[in-house]
Design a protein around this motif. Structure first.
Motif, PDB file in Angstrom:
ATOM      1  N   PHE A 140     -47.385 -74.240  51.987  1.00 29.71           N
ATOM      2  CA  PHE A 140     -46.194 -73.821  52.446  1.00 29.71           C
ATOM      3  C   PHE A 140     -45.133 -73.959  51.360  1.00 29.71           C
ATOM      4  CE2 PHE A 140     -42.274 -74.904  54.808  1.00 29.71           C
ATOM      5  CZ  PHE A 140     -42.320 -74.043  55.745  1.00 29.71           C
ATOM      6  N   LEU A 141     -45.119 -74.901  50.625  1.00 28.13           N
ATOM      7  CA  LEU A 141     -44.071 -75.012  49.501  1.00 28.13           C
ATOM      8  C   LEU A 141     -44.544 -73.998  48.405  1.00 28.13           C
ATOM      9  CD1 LEU A 141     -43.499 -78.734  48.662  1.00 28.13           C
ATOM     10  CD2 LEU A 141     -42.198 -77.060  49.930  1.00 28.13           C
ATOM     11  N   LYS A 142     -45.526 -73.486  48.176  1.00 28.87           N
ATOM     12  CA  LYS A 142     -46.035 -72.441  47.338  1.00 28.87           C
ATOM     13  C   LYS A 142     -45.549 -71.183  47.868  1.00 28.87           C
ATOM     14  CE  LYS A 142     -50.091 -73.713  45.107  1.00 28.87           C
ATOM     15  NZ  LYS A 142     -51.314 -74.002  45.478  1.00 28.87           N
ATOM     16  N   GLU A 143     -45.636 -70.914  49.129  1.00 24.60           N
ATOM     17  CA  GLU A 143     -45.179 -69.762  49.836  1.00 24.60           C
ATOM     18  C   GLU A 143     -43.404 -69.569  49.919  1.00 24.60           C
ATOM     19  OE1 GLU A 143     -46.598 -66.997  51.764  1.00 24.60           O
ATOM     20  OE2 GLU A 143     -48.859 -67.466  51.176  1.00 24.60           O
ATOM     21  N   CYS A 144     -43.260 -70.827  50.410  1.00 23.80           N
ATOM     22  CA  CYS A 144     -41.705 -71.060  50.653  1.00 23.80           C
ATOM     23  C   CYS A 144     -41.050 -72.265  49.857  1.00 23.80           C
ATOM     24  CB  CYS A 144     -41.477 -71.217  52.025  1.00 23.80           C
ATOM     25  SG  CYS A 144     -42.588 -70.143  53.252  1.00 23.80           S
ATOM     26  N   PRO A 145     -40.746 -71.911  48.572  1.00 27.32           N
ATOM     27  CA  PRO A 145     -40.368 -72.980  47.683  1.00 27.32           C
ATOM     28  C   PRO A 145     -39.108 -73.760  48.206  1.00 27.32           C
ATOM     29  CG  PRO A 145     -40.714 -71.092  46.422  1.00 27.32           C
ATOM     30  CD  PRO A 145     -40.810 -70.549  47.839  1.00 27.32           C
ATOM     31  N   SER A 146     -38.251 -73.159  48.990  1.00 25.65           N
ATOM     32  CA  SER A 146     -36.923 -73.698  49.577  1.00 25.65           C
ATOM     33  C   SER A 146     -37.562 -74.799  50.796  1.00 25.65           C
ATOM     34  CB  SER A 146     -36.201 -72.649  50.323  1.00 25.65           C
ATOM     35  OG  SER A 146     -36.964 -71.889  51.470  1.00 25.65           O
ATOM     36  N   ARG A 186     -37.722 -65.394  58.866  1.00 26.70           N
ATOM     37  CA  ARG A 186     -38.671 -64.514  60.033  1.00 26.70           C
ATOM     38  C   ARG A 186     -39.472 -63.465  59.049  1.00 26.70           C
ATOM     39  NH1 ARG A 186     -35.475 -60.687  63.884  1.00 26.70           N
ATOM     40  NH2 ARG A 186     -36.165 -59.253  62.301  1.00 26.70           N
ATOM     41  N   GLN A 187     -39.046 -63.056  58.132  1.00 30.21           N
ATOM     42  CA  GLN A 187     -39.904 -62.048  57.445  1.00 30.21           C
ATOM     43  C   GLN A 187     -41.159 -62.535  56.705  1.00 30.21           C
ATOM     44  OE1 GLN A 187     -36.587 -62.259  57.191  1.00 30.21           O
ATOM     45  NE2 GLN A 187     -36.051 -60.277  57.874  1.00 30.21           N
ATOM     46  N   GLU A 188     -40.941 -63.865  56.339  1.00 29.04           N
ATOM     47  CA  GLU A 188     -41.952 -64.541  55.714  1.00 29.04           C
ATOM     48  C   GLU A 188     -43.020 -65.018  56.871  1.00 29.04           C
ATOM     49  OE1 GLU A 188     -39.935 -66.865  51.860  1.00 29.04           O
ATOM     50  OE2 GLU A 188     -39.542 -67.512  53.836  1.00 29.04           O
ATOM     51  N   PHE A 189     -42.443 -65.449  57.804  1.00 27.80           N
ATOM     52  CA  PHE A 189     -43.526 -65.764  58.995  1.00 27.80           C
ATOM     53  C   PHE A 189     -44.319 -64.485  59.389  1.00 27.80           C
ATOM     54  CE2 PHE A 189     -44.317 -66.466  63.659  1.00 27.80           C
ATOM     55  CZ  PHE A 189     -44.963 -67.497  63.356  1.00 27.80           C
TER      56      PHE A 189
END
Length: 202
Positions: free
Chosen positions: A35-41, A46-49
């Motif tokens: 999750f952190l790799k995909e979404c470091p923040s 929504r787009q990422e989801f």
């Protein structure tokens, strides 16, 4: 023990998620890392989801459905999901208890979030579901549910509602628990559709 590999996932969140889902500490920690790799923040938009969701349905168009799923889990309506909201979303849609799943399904169908469902909201979600059904599978659906309109009509009839009626959460959950047909019609479970089709073939 095992804290080192949980990275930045706090013990409180880990314990809460283990209590509320069927996932193991190991699964949760592994997911948190990816999750952190995909979404470091630490938050997912929504787009990422939608793009993660698309990977689950490579031969369909889950964008509209993913938007509704995202909306139903964005608990604080800030346009992002944190890890906890994300895992609960995964759990609810895959392994939640029937009542939990139906509470979630209600929030999915309650598109405008006003606490009740209208027939047009049912149609909106059913249309999103149909975009995810393989056209081949649609051909095998019964005549009275092989288009979004027919399926929405069938669901609405099961609840005994007139066109301009509204459906409360209580009616939705009770009606669905009492009638397995409704449950089948409101869900998107492609695998089960395929298994059923195999059973029907001579």
């Amino acid at each position: 023990m095992g804290n080192s590999k949980s990275g930045a996932l706090s013990k409180e969140i880990l314990e809460e998620l283990q209590l509320n889902t069927k996932f193991t500490e190991e699964e949760l920690c592994t997911w948190y890392q990816s999750f952190l790799k995909e979404c470091p923040s630490g938050r997912i938009t929504r787009q990422e989801f939608e793009s993660i969701y698309s990977k689950f349905f490579p031969d369909a168009d889950p964008k509209a459905y993913a938007q509704h799923v995202f909306r139903s889990f964005d608990a604080n309506s800030d346009g992002t999901l944190d890890f906890k909201e994300y895992v609960i979303a995964l759990h609810m849609t895959t392994a939640g208890k029937p009542n939990q799943k139906l509470e979630w399904a209600f929030s999915l169908y309650d598109v405008d979030g006003n606490g009740s469902i209208s027939k047009s909201e049912v149609l909106e979600i059913v249309m999103a579901i149909f975009k995810m059904i393989n056209p081949e599978d649609v051909k095998h659906l019964p005549d009275d549910e092989n288009t979004p309109e027919k399926r929405a009509e069938k669901i609405w009839r099961f609840f005994g509602k007139k066109d301009d009626d509204k459906l409360t959460e209580e009616e939705f959950i009770e009606g669905t628990l009492a009638n397995k047909e409704i449950l089948r019609l409101i869900q998107f479970e492609p695998q089960k559709v395929k298994e059923r089709l195999k059973e029907k073939k001579p």
